[in-house]
Design a protein around this motif. Structure first.
Motif, short mmCIF file in Angstrom:
data_model
loop_
_atom_site.label_atom_id
_atom_site.label_comp_id
_atom_site.label_asym_id
_atom_site.label_seq_id
_atom_site.Cartn_x
_atom_site.Cartn_y
_atom_site.Cartn_z
N ALA A 40 1.00 -1.26 0.02
CA ALA A 40 -0.06 -0.06 0.06
C ALA A 40 0.74 1.32 -0.10
N GLU A 41 0.49 2.20 -0.83
CA GLU A 41 1.17 3.47 -0.68
C GLU A 41 0.35 4.77 -1.21
N VAL A 42 0.51 5.91 -0.59
CA VAL A 42 0.09 7.09 -0.69
C VAL A 42 1.04 7.59 -1.69
N THR A 83 -11.18 -0.17 1.49
CA THR A 83 -11.88 1.24 1.78
C THR A 83 -10.64 2.08 2.31
N VAL A 84 -10.45 3.17 1.78
CA VAL A 84 -9.68 4.05 2.46
C VAL A 84 -10.54 5.52 2.85
N SER A 85 -10.00 6.34 3.65
CA SER A 85 -11.04 7.43 3.96
C SER A 85 -9.91 8.51 4.23
N HIS A 86 -10.50 10.00 4.08
CA HIS A 86 -9.86 10.99 4.31
C HIS A 86 -10.69 11.54 5.40
N ARG A 87 -9.78 11.70 6.59
CA ARG A 87 -10.31 12.07 7.90
C ARG A 87 -9.87 13.55 8.37
N TRP A 88 -10.83 14.63 8.16
CA TRP A 88 -10.48 15.87 8.28
C TRP A 88 -10.52 16.17 9.76
N GLU A 89 -9.60 16.74 10.36
CA GLU A 89 -9.36 17.01 11.75
C GLU A 89 -8.95 18.58 12.08
N ALA A 91 -8.40 21.04 15.66
CA ALA A 91 -8.25 21.46 16.98
C ALA A 91 -8.62 20.32 17.86
N GLY A 92 -7.87 19.03 17.24
CA GLY A 92 -7.98 17.66 18.03
C GLY A 92 -9.41 16.76 17.72
N ARG A 93 -10.16 17.50 16.88
CA ARG A 93 -11.67 16.64 16.76
C ARG A 93 -11.71 16.54 15.20
N VAL A 94 -12.26 15.12 15.20
CA VAL A 94 -12.74 14.88 13.81
C VAL A 94 -13.91 15.71 13.18
N MET A 95 -13.68 16.22 12.08
CA MET A 95 -14.93 17.38 11.64
C MET A 95 -15.54 16.58 10.63
N SER A 96 -14.78 15.63 9.81
CA SER A 96 -15.47 14.72 8.71
C SER A 96 -14.71 13.63 8.44
N GLU A 97 -15.41 12.58 7.82
CA GLU A 97 -14.61 11.43 7.47
C GLU A 97 -15.28 11.14 6.19
N ILE A 98 -14.48 10.83 5.01
CA ILE A 98 -15.08 10.45 3.70
C ILE A 98 -14.37 9.35 3.25
N PRO A 99 -15.14 8.23 3.14
CA PRO A 99 -14.57 7.05 2.66
C PRO A 99 -14.73 6.75 0.98
N PHE A 100 -13.89 6.09 0.48
CA PHE A 100 -13.72 5.74 -0.83
C PHE A 100 -13.34 4.32 -1.15
N GLU A 101 -13.82 3.70 -1.78
CA GLU A 101 -13.74 2.22 -2.32
C GLU A 101 -12.68 2.23 -3.57
N VAL A 102 -11.43 1.68 -3.28
CA VAL A 102 -10.46 1.72 -3.95
C VAL A 102 -10.54 0.79 -5.04
N VAL A 127 -5.07 10.15 5.98
CA VAL A 127 -5.53 9.07 5.14
C VAL A 127 -5.17 7.72 5.74
N VAL A 128 -6.56 6.84 6.04
CA VAL A 128 -6.54 5.67 6.58
C VAL A 128 -7.13 4.63 6.00
N ASP A 129 -6.70 3.39 6.51
CA ASP A 129 -7.21 2.35 5.56
C ASP A 129 -8.44 1.91 6.43
N GLN A 130 -9.13 0.71 6.14
CA GLN A 130 -10.40 0.57 6.30
C GLN A 130 -10.42 -0.21 7.90
N SER A 131 -9.19 -0.57 8.55
CA SER A 131 -9.06 -0.94 9.84
C SER A 131 -8.63 0.34 10.75
N GLY A 132 -8.23 1.73 10.04
CA GLY A 132 -8.15 2.77 10.77
C GLY A 132 -6.55 2.92 10.87
N TRP A 133 -5.70 2.16 10.16
CA TRP A 133 -4.47 2.29 9.98
C TRP A 133 -4.11 3.62 9.42
#
Length: 146
Positions: A40-42, A83-89, A91-102, A127-133
């Protein structure tokens, strides 16, 4: 005397068990900084003010509050079927998380965040994978317009 020998023998056995059994097991565990998906690579990741033909139009690290939105673009490799997600953070809070099917070996995705001019400061996209990695992190600064 026998009790002293037994304590020493038990201590030596503990070290022996640790070095022969447990230490090799630790070596087989996933090491910090390695992905559970080894290929896996970004390949590319950047903040941009727009997307044209599935490509970023520019690269930004600082954005002033006259802008009302920003995009995060990533080119992923070796993550097909996951599934990979963009997790927008902010001030220490998750503001949104957008999942993508690769869907392929090389896959380009982007997410858009509408910004509130009152929410200035550093933003992070994980950028996190489906396990949160965590696979990658990007940071930009949203500044009040001067």
């Amino acid at each position: 005397m026998h009790q002293c020998v037994n304590v020493r023998w038990a201590g030596l056995m503990g070290v022996l068990i640790w070095s022969l059994i447990l230490l090799p097991m630790l070596a087989l565990a996933v090491q910090p900084g390695t992905s559970p998906v080894p290929d896996a690579e970004v390949f590319r990741a950047q903040f941009t003010t727009g997307i044209s033909d599935r490509e970023p139009v520019d690269e930004v690290a600082v954005l002033d509050s006259s802008a009302s939105s920003i995009y995060y673009f990533t080119e992923l490799r070796g993550l097909q079927g996951r599934t990979v997600s963009h997790r927008w953070e902010y001030a220490g809070r998750v503001m949104s998380e957008i999942p993508f099917e690769v869907g392929g070996q090389r896959w380009r995705v982007f997410s858009k965040k509408t910004l509130n001019p009152a929410m200035t400061g550093k933003w992070t996209v994980m950028v996190v994978d489906q396990s949160g990695w965590p696979l990658h992190a990007g940071i930009f600064e949203y500044r009040a317009m001067e």
